[in-house]
Design a protein around this motif. Structure first.
Motif, PDB file in Angstrom:
ATOM      1  N   THR A  63       0.837  -1.204   0.000  1.00 44.14           N
ATOM      2  CA  THR A  63       0.000   0.000   0.000  1.00 44.14           C
ATOM      3  C   THR A  63       0.871   1.252   0.000  1.00 44.14           C
ATOM      4  OG1 THR A  63      -1.733  -1.176   1.187  1.00 44.14           O
ATOM      5  CG2 THR A  63      -1.821   1.226   1.237  1.00 44.14           C
ATOM      6  N   GLN A  64       1.919   1.249   0.792  1.00 44.55           N
ATOM      7  CA  GLN A  64       2.817   2.403   0.843  1.00 44.55           C
ATOM      8  C   GLN A  64       3.557   2.586  -0.482  1.00 44.55           C
ATOM      9  OE1 GLN A  64       4.942   1.045   4.313  1.00 44.55           O
ATOM     10  NE2 GLN A  64       3.994   2.629   5.610  1.00 44.55           N
ATOM     11  N   VAL A  65       3.907   1.498  -1.144  1.00 42.60           N
ATOM     12  CA  VAL A  65       4.574   1.596  -2.445  1.00 42.60           C
ATOM     13  C   VAL A  65       3.635   2.227  -3.464  1.00 42.60           C
ATOM     14  CG1 VAL A  65       5.530   0.254  -4.372  1.00 42.60           C
ATOM     15  CG2 VAL A  65       6.160  -0.314  -2.026  1.00 42.60           C
ATOM     16  N   ARG A  66       2.349   1.823  -3.457  1.00 38.37           N
ATOM     17  CA  ARG A  66       1.380   2.427  -4.378  1.00 38.37           C
ATOM     18  C   ARG A  66       1.240   3.924  -4.109  1.00 38.37           C
ATOM     19  NH1 ARG A  66      -1.021  -2.609  -3.605  1.00 38.37           N
ATOM     20  NH2 ARG A  66      -2.319  -1.856  -1.904  1.00 38.37           N
ATOM     21  N   ARG A  67       1.236   4.295  -2.838  1.00 36.54           N
ATOM     22  CA  ARG A  67       1.123   5.711  -2.490  1.00 36.54           C
ATOM     23  C   ARG A  67       2.367   6.486  -2.942  1.00 36.54           C
ATOM     24  NH1 ARG A  67       0.320   8.578   3.356  1.00 36.54           N
ATOM     25  NH2 ARG A  67      -0.045  10.628   2.510  1.00 36.54           N
TER      26      ARG A  67
END
Length: 90
Positions: A20-24
């Motif tokens: 999720t953090q990578v997508r953000r």
């Protein structure tokens, strides 16, 4: 800090991110004027690389000859071949 340290530090940071953090982070990069150009160029390189198989891959695929479950039972197959070549001590 040197550029090499920054580079390594960023690699370690990204490695610790959740999906999720990578997508953000990807979203933030694509919204930045300067970074979005780098991301677009990187994306184009990846799509070009995905079009053709790596050199030598076709030769490797053609050379694999074994039972249908070879990947799942590779340890067993290796042990069996070792016993055939070196006896029960292998």
């Amino acid at each position: 800090m040197t550029a090499a340290y920054d580079y390594e530090d960023m690699h370690h940071l990204v490695d610790r991110l959740t999906p999720t953090q990578v997508r953000r982070l990807r979203l933030l990069v694509t919204q930045d004027e300067e970074l979005s150009r780098v991301a677009a160029a990187s994306s184009e390189e990846r799509s070009h690389e995905a079009e053709a198989p790596p050199h030598g891959l076709l030769a490797l695929i053609g050379s694999v000859d074994g039972p249908a479950d070879f990947g799942e039972r590779h340890d067993d197959h290796i042990r069996e071949r070792m016993r055939e070549r070196f006896g029960d001590s292998a």
